[in-house]
Enzyme design. Structure first.
Site, PDB file in Angstrom:
ATOM      1  N   LYS A 143      39.279  51.348  38.471  1.00 39.70           N
ATOM      2  CA  LYS A 143      40.656  50.835  38.371  1.00 39.70           C
ATOM      3  C   LYS A 143      41.390  51.575  37.264  1.00 39.70           C
ATOM      4  O   LYS A 143      40.860  51.744  36.162  1.00 39.70           O
ATOM      5  CB  LYS A 143      40.655  49.329  38.084  1.00 39.70           C
ATOM      6  CG  LYS A 143      40.201  48.493  39.276  1.00 39.70           C
ATOM      7  CD  LYS A 143      40.316  47.015  38.969  1.00 39.70           C
ATOM      8  CE  LYS A 143      39.616  46.182  40.031  1.00 39.70           C
ATOM      9  NZ  LYS A 143      40.445  45.866  41.182  1.00 39.70           N
ATOM     10  N   HIS A 201      31.069  43.690  36.661  1.00 37.67           N
ATOM     11  CA  HIS A 201      32.460  43.927  36.261  1.00 37.67           C
ATOM     12  C   HIS A 201      32.753  43.440  34.828  1.00 37.67           C
ATOM     13  O   HIS A 201      33.319  44.171  34.023  1.00 37.67           O
ATOM     14  CB  HIS A 201      33.440  43.224  37.202  1.00 37.67           C
ATOM     15  CG  HIS A 201      33.230  43.543  38.656  1.00 37.67           C
ATOM     16  ND1 HIS A 201      32.786  44.760  39.095  1.00 37.67           N
ATOM     17  CD2 HIS A 201      33.443  42.807  39.783  1.00 37.67           C
ATOM     18  CE1 HIS A 201      32.705  44.744  40.416  1.00 37.67           C
ATOM     19  NE2 HIS A 201      33.094  43.573  40.853  1.00 37.67           N
TER      20      HIS A 201
HETATM   21  C1  BG6 Z   1      33.637  42.073  44.178  1.00 34.71           C
HETATM   22  C2  BG6 Z   1      32.994  40.727  44.314  1.00 34.71           C
HETATM   23  O1  BG6 Z   1      32.820  42.931  43.432  1.00 34.71           O
HETATM   24  O2  BG6 Z   1      34.891  41.958  43.540  1.00 34.71           O
HETATM   25  C3  BG6 Z   1      33.907  39.771  45.062  1.00 34.71           C
HETATM   26  O3  BG6 Z   1      31.780  40.846  45.026  1.00 34.71           O
HETATM   27  C4  BG6 Z   1      35.289  39.760  44.452  1.00 34.71           C
HETATM   28  O4  BG6 Z   1      33.356  38.465  45.093  1.00 34.71           O
HETATM   29  C5  BG6 Z   1      35.813  41.180  44.273  1.00 34.71           C
HETATM   30  O5  BG6 Z   1      36.137  39.024  45.324  1.00 34.71           O
HETATM   31  C6  BG6 Z   1      37.117  41.185  43.545  1.00 34.71           C
HETATM   32  O6  BG6 Z   1      37.602  42.484  43.399  1.00 34.71           O
HETATM   33  P1  BG6 Z   1      39.077  42.758  42.902  1.00 34.71           P
HETATM   34  O7  BG6 Z   1      39.180  44.235  42.793  1.00 34.71           O
HETATM   35  O8  BG6 Z   1      39.988  42.145  43.918  1.00 34.71           O
HETATM   36  O9  BG6 Z   1      39.190  42.069  41.572  1.00 34.71           O
END
Ligand code: BG6
Length: 448
Positions: A143, A201
């Protein structure tokens, strides 16, 4: 089994390629070009013949498209199938780079479900692929706003002096989603919010927030700094007091009635899987000693937002009356990762009047206002990096292991309690235990 082939090894890393983004309008000729390189090979993972067909298909594509024998295998498969798929690829001789052509593998998280299983998986993967050919994907690292955290910290003089325990009181890292699990019951149930999001994350966001300045941004230096800080990070001493988990109940979200987690299709009625997880992490080093980092993630929150908020200490002396500063909070620097990408600085300012009244105001940087270019999609950038063999944005195995070391004691503790996570209404900010966990330390969660 879909097959994709990589570009020739000489593919240039041009700025034009970099600035393209997935939100550009659909172009038929681009799609047609892409289509020429797409084949579908049917078969299940146990089907050796299917993998042999896959190999032949790749060879045909190499000849037709001149891809020079370069392949990247993207394993977006259930974690338990990694071993099987890798051994099938290995059996067909597709995992080793030969005659100057590369063979890479992209692995989707979760990389294991705890430290021990991650280590087993690592042995399996490294028995088939060279270490520099393994790309563990964490799309948060692709990102634009996450990379901007490095620019903010290391391209400026303004922030570094306050980026430590002398000024920062505590840090809150939030990834809230308004959606439920949708059709992902098969993946999500038994995994839960902590493994799905915190292990990867959120701990990566923590590492980027807390690490020291790397000597350069090449993969080795960046990863070294992230590893150092993750090695200094630890779970809370009192896990019961400083973690919380919850499970969404039915309610209203986004103006419509939604089901509770246990009512979702494919979910076991007795499921103890958490859809809300909050943990405190402490970092035992000179910069961060005594500064708690609070990480929380959940489904079915009031809105979708990801942010890192550094909350500053109060000024050591305030030469104002109690009334003057009644509405004054603490200063904060908030890195807004999504959806409203930017940075917010919160500080006190005098309300215009004859009295001295000070109230919180915010100063905003918004990507949308400052740049005409739109950000590339995270996956778009990361997949391109795989094809170019450019690894800085991919966590190394050591980081994965260190993250599990932080999370494992918490997961074990939750498993031992053997109870249902606390319910919270869909569309709310989570369970009471989440609020109480911060209140114990004298803080409240931000309402982003
Ligand atoms: C993924 C998860 O890694 O990230 C999901 O497995 C989640 O559960 C998603 O919905 C969210 O991604 P972003 O980029 O929309 O924050």
């Amino acid at each position: 089994m879909p097959v994709a082939t990589g570009p020739p090894r000489t593919s240039p890393r041009s700025s034009t390629t970099r600035s393209r983004n997935a939100r550009t309008p659909f172009r038929e000729e681009v799609w047609q070009q892409l289509l020429e390189g797409i084949r579908f090979v049917a078969g299940d993972f146990t089907d050796e013949a299917a993998f042999a067909t896959l190999k032949d298909t790749l060879q045909e594509l190499d000849e037709a498209q001149g891809t020079g024998g370069n392949h990247a295998f993207y394993l977006s498969v259930p974690p338990k199938a990694f071993d099987l798929v890798i051994s099938q690829l290995k059996k067909q001789g597709m995992t080793k780079s030969v005659k100057g052509a590369w063979s890479r593998v992209v692995i989707e998280k979760p990389f294991g479900h705890d430290l021990a299983s991650a280590q087993v998986l690592e042995r399996q993967v490294s028995s088939a692929f060279d270490s520099q050919s393994v790309f563990r994907i964490d799309h948060y690292l692709g990102k634009e706003t996450v990379q901007n955290m490095l620019a903010l910290r290391f391209a400026n003089q303004l922030f570094e002096p306050i980026w430590n325990r002398n000024y920062i009181d505590h840090v809150q890292i939030t990834m809230a989603e308004d959606i439920g699990i949708g059709g992902r019951a098969g993946y999500y149930d038994g995994i839960g919010a902590a493994r799905d999001v915190i292990q990867n994350h959120l701990l990566q966001l923590l590492a980027l927030t807390a690490m020291e300045e790397p000597t350069s941004f090449d993969a080795a230096q960046l990863r070294t700094e992230k590893q150092k800080v993750l090695a200094a990070a630890r779970p809370p001493r009192d896990i019961a007091a400083h973690t919380a988990r919850g499970q969404y109940r039915g309610g209203w979200a986004g103006g419509r009635q939604v089901l509770g987690y246990l009512e979702e299709e494919g979910i076991d009625q007795a499921s103890q899987t958490e859809t809300y997880a909050a943990i405190r992490v402490d970092i035992d080093n000179r910069r961060w000693a005594g500064v708690p980092f609070y990480l929380r993630t959940a489904k079915r929150m009031p809105r979708r937002v990801t942010e890192v908020a550094l909350n500053l200490r109060r000024a050591p002396h305030l030469p104002f009356t109690h009334n003057d500063i009644e509405a004054l909070g603490t200063n904060a620097l908030v890195m807004r990762i999504q959806p409203d990408e930017g940075i917010t600085l919160r500080f006190g300012a005098k309300v215009p009047a004859t009295l001295m009244e000070i109230r919180d105001v915010t100063m905003d940087f918004a990507y949308g206002n400052s740049f005409a270019e739109s950000s590339p999609e995270a996956y778009e950038r990361l997949i391109l990096d795989v094809l170019l063999g450019d690894p800085p944005l991919f966590p190394q195995h050591e980081e994965v292991e260190l993250s599990w070391k932080i999370l494992d004691p918490i997961l074990d503790f939750w498993a031992d309690i053997d109870t249902q996570p606390e319910g919270y209404a869909s569309g709310s900010w989570g369970p009471e235990s989440g609020r109480a966990m911060l209140a114990r330390d004298g803080f409240v969660w931000r309402r982003p």
